[in-house]
Design a protein around this motif. Structure first.
Motif, PDB file in Angstrom:
ATOM      1  N   ARG A 129       0.829  -1.209   0.000  1.00 51.08           N
ATOM      2  CA  ARG A 129       0.000   0.000   0.000  1.00 51.08           C
ATOM      3  C   ARG A 129       0.860   1.253   0.000  1.00 51.08           C
ATOM      4  NH1 ARG A 129      -2.535  -0.022   6.155  1.00 51.08           N
ATOM      5  NH2 ARG A 129      -0.856   1.171   7.137  1.00 51.08           N
ATOM      6  N   ALA A 130       0.226   2.331  -0.394  1.00 52.00           N
ATOM      7  CA  ALA A 130       0.813   3.663  -0.322  1.00 52.00           C
ATOM      8  C   ALA A 130      -0.244   4.599   0.241  1.00 52.00           C
ATOM      9  CB  ALA A 130       1.270   4.123  -1.705  1.00 52.00           C
ATOM     10  N   ILE A 131       0.217   5.621   0.970  1.00 55.77           N
ATOM     11  CA  ILE A 131      -0.690   6.584   1.595  1.00 55.77           C
ATOM     12  C   ILE A 131      -0.287   7.978   1.133  1.00 55.77           C
ATOM     13  CG2 ILE A 131      -1.581   7.508   3.765  1.00 55.77           C
ATOM     14  CD1 ILE A 131      -0.654   4.896   5.117  1.00 55.77           C
ATOM     15  N   PHE A 132      -1.275   8.747   0.647  1.00 61.77           N
ATOM     16  CA  PHE A 132      -1.006  10.085   0.127  1.00 61.77           C
ATOM     17  C   PHE A 132      -1.874  11.127   0.824  1.00 61.77           C
ATOM     18  CE2 PHE A 132      -0.483   6.973  -3.269  1.00 61.77           C
ATOM     19  CZ  PHE A 132       0.807   7.234  -3.699  1.00 61.77           C
ATOM     20  N   GLY A 133      -1.248  12.101   1.434  1.00 59.06           N
ATOM     21  CA  GLY A 133      -1.962  13.268   1.933  1.00 59.06           C
ATOM     22  C   GLY A 133      -2.083  14.268   0.800  1.00 59.06           C
ATOM     23  N   VAL A 134      -3.289  14.745   0.545  1.00 64.35           N
ATOM     24  CA  VAL A 134      -3.529  15.674  -0.556  1.00 64.35           C
ATOM     25  C   VAL A 134      -4.202  16.935  -0.030  1.00 64.35           C
ATOM     26  CG1 VAL A 134      -3.657  13.840  -2.289  1.00 64.35           C
ATOM     27  CG2 VAL A 134      -5.748  14.601  -1.160  1.00 64.35           C
ATOM     28  N   GLU A 135      -4.081  17.986  -0.792  1.00 63.50           N
ATOM     29  CA  GLU A 135      -4.699  19.265  -0.402  1.00 63.50           C
ATOM     30  C   GLU A 135      -6.222  19.167  -0.410  1.00 63.50           C
ATOM     31  OE1 GLU A 135      -5.483  23.026   0.807  1.00 63.50           O
ATOM     32  OE2 GLU A 135      -3.557  21.996   0.892  1.00 63.50           O
ATOM     33  N   ARG A 136      -6.760  18.512  -1.447  1.00 68.56           N
ATOM     34  CA  ARG A 136      -8.215  18.448  -1.566  1.00 68.56           C
ATOM     35  C   ARG A 136      -8.631  17.217  -2.359  1.00 68.56           C
ATOM     36  NH1 ARG A 136     -12.394  21.386  -0.278  1.00 68.56           N
ATOM     37  NH2 ARG A 136     -14.159  21.592  -1.650  1.00 68.56           N
ATOM     38  N   LEU A 137      -9.697  16.576  -1.910  1.00 70.64           N
ATOM     39  CA  LEU A 137     -10.324  15.474  -2.636  1.00 70.64           C
ATOM     40  C   LEU A 137     -11.653  15.956  -3.209  1.00 70.64           C
ATOM     41  CD1 LEU A 137      -9.588  12.514  -0.188  1.00 70.64           C
ATOM     42  CD2 LEU A 137      -8.703  12.781  -2.509  1.00 70.64           C
ATOM     43  N   PRO A 138     -12.128  15.339  -4.283  1.00 71.11           N
ATOM     44  CA  PRO A 138     -13.414  15.731  -4.858  1.00 71.11           C
ATOM     45  C   PRO A 138     -14.539  15.682  -3.821  1.00 71.11           C
ATOM     46  CG  PRO A 138     -12.287  14.208  -6.318  1.00 71.11           C
ATOM     47  CD  PRO A 138     -11.492  14.254  -5.043  1.00 71.11           C
ATOM     48  N   ARG A 139     -15.453  16.600  -3.951  1.00 72.81           N
ATOM     49  CA  ARG A 139     -16.644  16.689  -3.085  1.00 72.81           C
ATOM     50  C   ARG A 139     -16.286  16.831  -1.605  1.00 72.81           C
ATOM     51  NH1 ARG A 139     -18.449  17.515  -7.618  1.00 72.81           N
ATOM     52  NH2 ARG A 139     -19.731  16.036  -8.758  1.00 72.81           N
ATOM     53  N   ASN A 140     -15.034  17.217  -1.356  1.00 68.76           N
ATOM     54  CA  ASN A 140     -14.559  17.435   0.018  1.00 68.76           C
ATOM     55  C   ASN A 140     -14.572  16.150   0.858  1.00 68.76           C
ATOM     56  OD1 ASN A 140     -13.414  19.171   1.944  1.00 68.76           O
ATOM     57  ND2 ASN A 140     -15.397  19.560   2.883  1.00 68.76           N
ATOM     58  N   PHE A 141     -14.496  14.977   0.197  1.00 75.45           N
ATOM     59  CA  PHE A 141     -14.399  13.725   0.947  1.00 75.45           C
ATOM     60  C   PHE A 141     -13.104  13.724   1.745  1.00 75.45           C
ATOM     61  CE2 PHE A 141     -17.095  12.070  -2.626  1.00 75.45           C
ATOM     62  CZ  PHE A 141     -18.208  11.791  -1.850  1.00 75.45           C
ATOM     63  N   CYS A 142     -13.126  13.108   2.930  1.00 74.49           N
ATOM     64  CA  CYS A 142     -11.918  13.062   3.762  1.00 74.49           C
ATOM     65  C   CYS A 142     -10.943  11.987   3.303  1.00 74.49           C
ATOM     66  CB  CYS A 142     -12.270  12.898   5.233  1.00 74.49           C
ATOM     67  SG  CYS A 142     -13.052  11.331   5.669  1.00 74.49           S
ATOM     68  N   VAL A 143     -11.418  10.941   2.634  1.00 72.14           N
ATOM     69  CA  VAL A 143     -10.564   9.843   2.182  1.00 72.14           C
ATOM     70  C   VAL A 143     -11.038   9.301   0.837  1.00 72.14           C
ATOM     71  CG1 VAL A 143      -9.861   9.091   4.504  1.00 72.14           C
ATOM     72  CG2 VAL A 143     -11.907   8.109   3.465  1.00 72.14           C
ATOM     73  N   GLY A 144     -10.135   8.591   0.170  1.00 70.18           N
ATOM     74  CA  GLY A 144     -10.441   7.884  -1.066  1.00 70.18           C
ATOM     75  C   GLY A 144      -9.513   6.692  -1.187  1.00 70.18           C
ATOM     76  N   LEU A 145      -9.900   5.699  -1.975  1.00 76.39           N
ATOM     77  CA  LEU A 145      -9.151   4.448  -2.057  1.00 76.39           C
ATOM     78  C   LEU A 145      -9.183   3.891  -3.476  1.00 76.39           C
ATOM     79  CD1 LEU A 145      -7.734   2.214  -0.302  1.00 76.39           C
ATOM     80  CD2 LEU A 145      -9.993   1.174  -0.071  1.00 76.39           C
ATOM     81  N   THR A 146      -8.012   3.562  -4.013  1.00 76.60           N
ATOM     82  CA  THR A 146      -7.915   2.840  -5.279  1.00 76.60           C
ATOM     83  C   THR A 146      -7.185   1.519  -5.038  1.00 76.60           C
ATOM     84  OG1 THR A 146      -5.816   3.794  -5.993  1.00 76.60           O
ATOM     85  CG2 THR A 146      -7.806   4.975  -6.619  1.00 76.60           C
ATOM     86  N   CYS A 147      -7.435   0.545  -5.895  1.00 75.94           N
ATOM     87  CA  CYS A 147      -6.846  -0.787  -5.712  1.00 75.94           C
ATOM     88  C   CYS A 147      -6.616  -1.444  -7.067  1.00 75.94           C
ATOM     89  CB  CYS A 147      -7.814  -1.705  -4.963  1.00 75.94           C
ATOM     90  SG  CYS A 147      -8.322  -1.125  -3.374  1.00 75.94           S
ATOM     91  N   SER A 148      -5.797  -2.485  -7.032  1.00 78.58           N
ATOM     92  CA  SER A 148      -5.683  -3.384  -8.179  1.00 78.58           C
ATOM     93  C   SER A 148      -5.780  -4.816  -7.666  1.00 78.58           C
ATOM     94  CB  SER A 148      -4.391  -3.163  -8.955  1.00 78.58           C
ATOM     95  OG  SER A 148      -3.278  -3.515  -8.172  1.00 78.58           O
ATOM     96  N   PHE A 149      -6.405  -5.657  -8.451  1.00 77.20           N
ATOM     97  CA  PHE A 149      -6.597  -7.068  -8.138  1.00 77.20           C
ATOM     98  C   PHE A 149      -6.080  -7.919  -9.291  1.00 77.20           C
ATOM     99  CE2 PHE A 149      -9.823  -5.057  -5.558  1.00 77.20           C
ATOM    100  CZ  PHE A 149      -9.991  -5.873  -4.452  1.00 77.20           C
ATOM    101  N   THR A 150      -5.570  -9.091  -8.974  1.00 78.64           N
ATOM    102  CA  THR A 150      -5.277 -10.086  -9.988  1.00 78.64           C
ATOM    103  C   THR A 150      -6.504 -10.991 -10.091  1.00 78.64           C
ATOM    104  OG1 THR A 150      -2.905 -10.055  -9.561  1.00 78.64           O
ATOM    105  CG2 THR A 150      -3.760 -12.000 -10.665  1.00 78.64           C
ATOM    106  N   LEU A 151      -6.867 -11.309 -11.329  1.00 78.15           N
ATOM    107  CA  LEU A 151      -8.027 -12.156 -11.577  1.00 78.15           C
ATOM    108  C   LEU A 151      -7.593 -13.553 -11.991  1.00 78.15           C
ATOM    109  CD1 LEU A 151     -10.082  -9.574 -13.666  1.00 78.15           C
ATOM    110  CD2 LEU A 151     -10.120  -9.947 -11.181  1.00 78.15           C
TER     111      LEU A 151
END
Length: 152
Positions: A129-151
């Motif tokens: 994993r990686a963690i990124f602090g950002v200035e602003r997220l869309p719609r002022n959400f406090c967090v967001g998450l992206t992932c990748s999976f092997t199928l």
């Protein structure tokens, strides 16, 4: 065969309705045996939740719940677009947060996602994993998450 829905039920959790993309992209993009998920926010059945900065408007405990909701949204997207039985394993997560300047509990928040993936997916939930602090997220959400999976 993964029985992810049973694992969720044991945790007293259920999958929210998968949200629809907010632009010209796909929620899940499959290339070969890898599924890449677009960023998932704390949205529950089309209702925006947990808007604000961690350590200011959003206390750490609420941020943990927000990240868990993002994780449930990832699982909902995967179930809807790929099917749980087609998951070989989780590869990597990128977690994003917006916070007050002095707030520094991001590992605790992101552990909410990591622990939930492990509880639901078992060994198939092991990931980097990686963690990124950002200035602003869309719609002022406090967090967001992206992932990748092997199928499979």
């Amino acid at each position: 065969m993964l029985n992810l829905l049973e694992n969720l039920k044991k945790l007293n959790l259920s999958l929210p309705k998968p949200s629809t993309p907010g632009g010209a992209y796909q929620s899940v993009n499959i290339r070969g045996k890898i599924a890449y998920l677009a960023i998932q926010f704390p949205i529950e059945n089309e209702v925006f939740k947990f808007q604000g900065r961690l350590g200011a408007e959003i206390p750490t405990e609420e941020g943990l719940r927000a990240m868990e909701l993002c994780t449930l949204n990832v699982l909902a997207q995967m179930n809807a677009k790929v099917g749980f039985n087609n998951i070989e394993g989780l590869n990597h997560i990128d977690a994003y947060f917006q916070a007050a300047p002095e707030w520094d509990d991001s590992p605790q928040i992101v552990d909410g996602a990591s622990k939930l993936f492990l509880a639901v997916l078992g060994k198939k939930g092991l990931h980097s994993r990686a963690i990124f602090g950002v200035e602003r997220l869309p719609r002022n959400f406090c967090v967001g998450l992206t992932c990748s999976f092997t199928l499979k």
